[in-house]
Design a protein around this motif. Sequence first.
Motif, PDB file in Angstrom:
ATOM      1  N   GLY A 245       4.358   8.220   8.905  1.00 16.92           N
ATOM      2  CA  GLY A 245       3.514   7.043   9.074  1.00 16.92           C
ATOM      3  C   GLY A 245       4.252   5.732   8.962  1.00 16.92           C
ATOM      4  N   SER A 246       5.365   5.705   8.244  1.00 16.45           N
ATOM      5  CA  SER A 246       6.096   4.441   8.069  1.00 16.45           C
ATOM      6  C   SER A 246       6.690   3.942   9.373  1.00 16.45           C
ATOM      7  N   PRO A 250       1.977  -0.659  15.044  1.00 14.68           N
ATOM      8  CA  PRO A 250       0.574  -0.928  15.366  1.00 14.68           C
ATOM      9  C   PRO A 250       0.356  -1.259  16.842  1.00 14.68           C
ATOM     10  N   ASP A 274       0.265  11.948   6.994  1.00 19.62           N
ATOM     11  CA  ASP A 274       0.825  10.633   6.680  1.00 19.62           C
ATOM     12  C   ASP A 274       0.614   9.661   7.843  1.00 19.62           C
ATOM     13  N   ASP A 277      -3.011   8.618   7.867  1.00 20.45           N
ATOM     14  CA  ASP A 277      -3.232   7.607   6.826  1.00 20.45           C
ATOM     15  C   ASP A 277      -2.772   6.227   7.302  1.00 20.45           C
ATOM     16  N   ALA A 278      -1.654   6.194   8.030  1.00 17.88           N
ATOM     17  CA  ALA A 278      -1.149   4.918   8.551  1.00 17.88           C
ATOM     18  C   ALA A 278      -2.122   4.327   9.563  1.00 17.88           C
ATOM     19  N   ARG A 280      -5.334   4.839   9.514  1.00 15.08           N
ATOM     20  CA  ARG A 280      -6.517   4.407   8.742  1.00 15.08           C
ATOM     21  C   ARG A 280      -6.305   3.026   8.126  1.00 15.08           C
ATOM     22  N   ARG A 281      -5.050   2.692   7.879  1.00 11.73           N
ATOM     23  CA  ARG A 281      -4.790   1.366   7.328  1.00 11.73           C
ATOM     24  C   ARG A 281      -4.989   0.278   8.376  1.00 11.73           C
ATOM     25  N   LEU A 282      -5.067   0.690   9.655  1.00 15.10           N
ATOM     26  CA  LEU A 282      -5.286  -0.267  10.735  1.00 15.10           C
ATOM     27  C   LEU A 282      -6.770  -0.447  11.036  1.00 15.10           C
ATOM     28  N   GLU A 283      -7.511   0.677  11.025  1.00 15.12           N
ATOM     29  CA  GLU A 283      -8.942   0.643  11.314  1.00 15.12           C
ATOM     30  C   GLU A 283      -9.562   1.986  10.954  1.00 15.12           C
TER      31      GLU A 283
END
Length: 319
Positions: A245-246, A250, A274, A277-278, A280-283
């Motif tokens: 995910g790192s 985006p 992972d 999850d990345a 999900r941190r956007l939307e």
Amino acid sequence: MQVILAQPRGFCAGVVRAIEIVERALEKYGAPVYVRHEIVHNRHVVESLRAKGARFIDELSEAPAGAVTVFSAHGVTRAVEDEARVRGLQVLNATCPLVTKVHIQGKNYVANGRKVILIGHAGHPEVLGTMGQIDGPVHLVQTEADVDALPLAADTPVSYITQTTLSVDETRGIIAALRRRFSDIVGPDTKDICYATQNRQAAVRELGKRADVILVVGAVNSSNSNRLREIGAETGVPSYLLADGSELDPAWVRGAAVVGITAGASAPESMVADVIDALRRLEPVEVGVMDGIEENIRFRLPSQLIEFEPEPQAGGAAR
């Protein structure tokens, strides 16, 4: 954002077996266990095993005489096997059984008086191991143009074998060129191509029909992961390779209603999670799994480890 997971994706039976060999060796013999090269092409897998006591080495000379040593899933040359015997290393061979099958096919062709042509990628560990397992010259071809350049007469008795991480689609054109070039040629049936490679590539093609963008979880040095990204792009869908995910940009998913995710055969499911999850941190994300083949193949472990059962871990059972 809707996320669709390809089915199948991630670990294949050969990778599961290789990792389990290292884990069981650590349980049975204790640390350190020496592993020649990366057990599979995935940094997260390698770091996880290193934390448990595995030591990854480039040359067998780095392992003390008599040490427990694991050969990677990609296979090794006979010269490496000979060196291990001379140094008295306790070898656990994690070579994928499908790779071993290719080695046996090549040796049988040579025994029957045929020249061997290997379809594969130059420098890949599996290709190096295969070429070092077969007596006599092995002619490597990567493209149809390479077939035309082979220094062999048209009536030479020849045979072909393939790198397991290539699919039927990837080898079809080269095999056709070989059959046009040579009058006496034999090779394995297409069903001998690695099942995991074929299944994962077919799943990406299906994913391309439904996704606005495709994310392939895998290592940059993983041949099968890179090919999955290429196939995604071939379907006309923007496709990107990322280890976890790192590495998600985006911009890749901006405006995408449906994101398809798959993973190479050496990528753990934890890295797929992972990446989700990345996202999900956007939307907000809604995750579904595409219909596909359920793989239930399991390869036998080396005899030294078959009767050994690891101690249950705290908070869970042994696998």
